[in-house]
Design an enzyme around this catalytic site. Structure first.
Site, short mmCIF file in Angstrom:
data_model
loop_
_atom_site.label_atom_id
_atom_site.label_comp_id
_atom_site.label_asym_id
_atom_site.label_seq_id
_atom_site.Cartn_x
_atom_site.Cartn_y
_atom_site.Cartn_z
CB ALA B 23 -1.02 0.15 1.04
CB CYS B 24 -0.83 4.62 -0.78
SG CYS B 24 0.60 6.54 -0.65
N PRO B 25 3.06 4.29 1.31
CG PRO B 25 4.37 5.59 2.03
CD PRO B 25 3.61 4.11 2.22
N GLY B 26 4.54 2.31 -0.27
CA GLY B 26 5.50 1.54 -0.67
C GLY B 26 5.93 1.37 -2.07
#
Lengths: 175, 84
Positions: B23-26
């Site tokens: 998921a963001c910011p991954g």
């Protein structure tokens, strides 16, 4: 003769004044150029000790890291509780929508969201992040020394450092 | 320069960053970490299941001076291209 000398002196004064103006102008340009070359800076006043807000802080830190920003985090009051070694991993308090806490925590797991400490650690690996524990906040939660807090913490500081950092930041957040 | 899906599919990537499932910011951080692995002019292909990534990458690329080439959605994930 006296008049001529006076005129020459006046020219000299004018030349000195012109050089002085140029020096100031060049100095201002130089400062602007240096500022352009420096990384942008984020200052984060981290007050919350709850995982929902700490997770949000972790996401923002990720964004700052992606952009190579310099980050200064000031761990204030309740956040100091979350940063205590014995609390960091087991603290599961949430600040908002508390009646849906279980659903929220399960969703974080389902989405593979890293624990906030991992997100902070990753940001530290990718960009220049300094984490300061507020001395007063530490004492509130019986943390007198840096060793009382998780390894992410860099030092214990006073509020003056926060003021300096906030003053010189491009972004200043309170979470 | 935004390319068509067909043009994008014909690109040969120098590096593939598979950030599906994060998921963001991954995905953005995975791209940042891998950009050093390709040389200037190299193409990076990014796979992401995160909707926000296809908006984040063009913004990030512009700031860093890289070229965003385009993206398409297929088989439940986004494929995004940038040129270093």
């Amino acid at each position: 003769m006296y008049l001529i000398r006076l005129t020459l002196n006046n020219f000299g004064c004018i030349r000195v004044a012109c050089n002085f103006v140029l020096l100031i102008k060049n100095n201002a340009n130089l400062k602007q150029e240096i500022k352009k070359m420096e990384n942008k800076k984020l200052t984060l006043a981290l007050f919350s000790g709850c995982v929902d807000k700490l997770t949000a802080a972790g996401v923002i830190l990720g964004g700052a890291a992606a952009e190579d920003m310099d980050v200064e985090i000031f761990v204030l009051l309740q956040a100091a509780f979350a940063f205590k070694k014995e609390n960091a991993m087991i603290n599961d308090r949430v600040a908002e929508i508390t009646d849906k806490k279980d659903e929220f925590l399960a969703s974080l797991k389902r989405l593979g969201t890293p624990h906030w400490t991992e997100a902070f650690k990753k940001a530290k690996e990718l960009t220049n992040v300094k984490i300061h524990i507020c001395g007063f906040a530490g004492k509130v939660w019986h943390g007198e020394k840096l060793e009382d807090f998780i390894d992410l913490a860099d030092d214990i500081c006073g509020i003056g450092e926060y003021m300096d950092s906030a003053e010189n930041s491009d972004i200043n957040l309170f979470i | 320069m935004i390319m068509t899906t067909e043009e994008l599919k014909n690109l040969k990537a120098d590096k593939v960053v598979d950030a599906r499932g994060t998921a963001c910011p991954g995905p953005l951080l995975a791209v940042k970490q891998s950009i050093a692995d390709i040389s200037s002019g190299g193409i990076m292909e990014i796979l992401s299941t995160d909707e926000g990534t296809k908006r984040d990458i063009p913004r990030w690329a512009k700031k860093k001076g890289y070229d965003y080439l385009g993206d398409y959605e297929e088989s439940g994930y986004f494929t995004i291209y940038l040129k270093k």
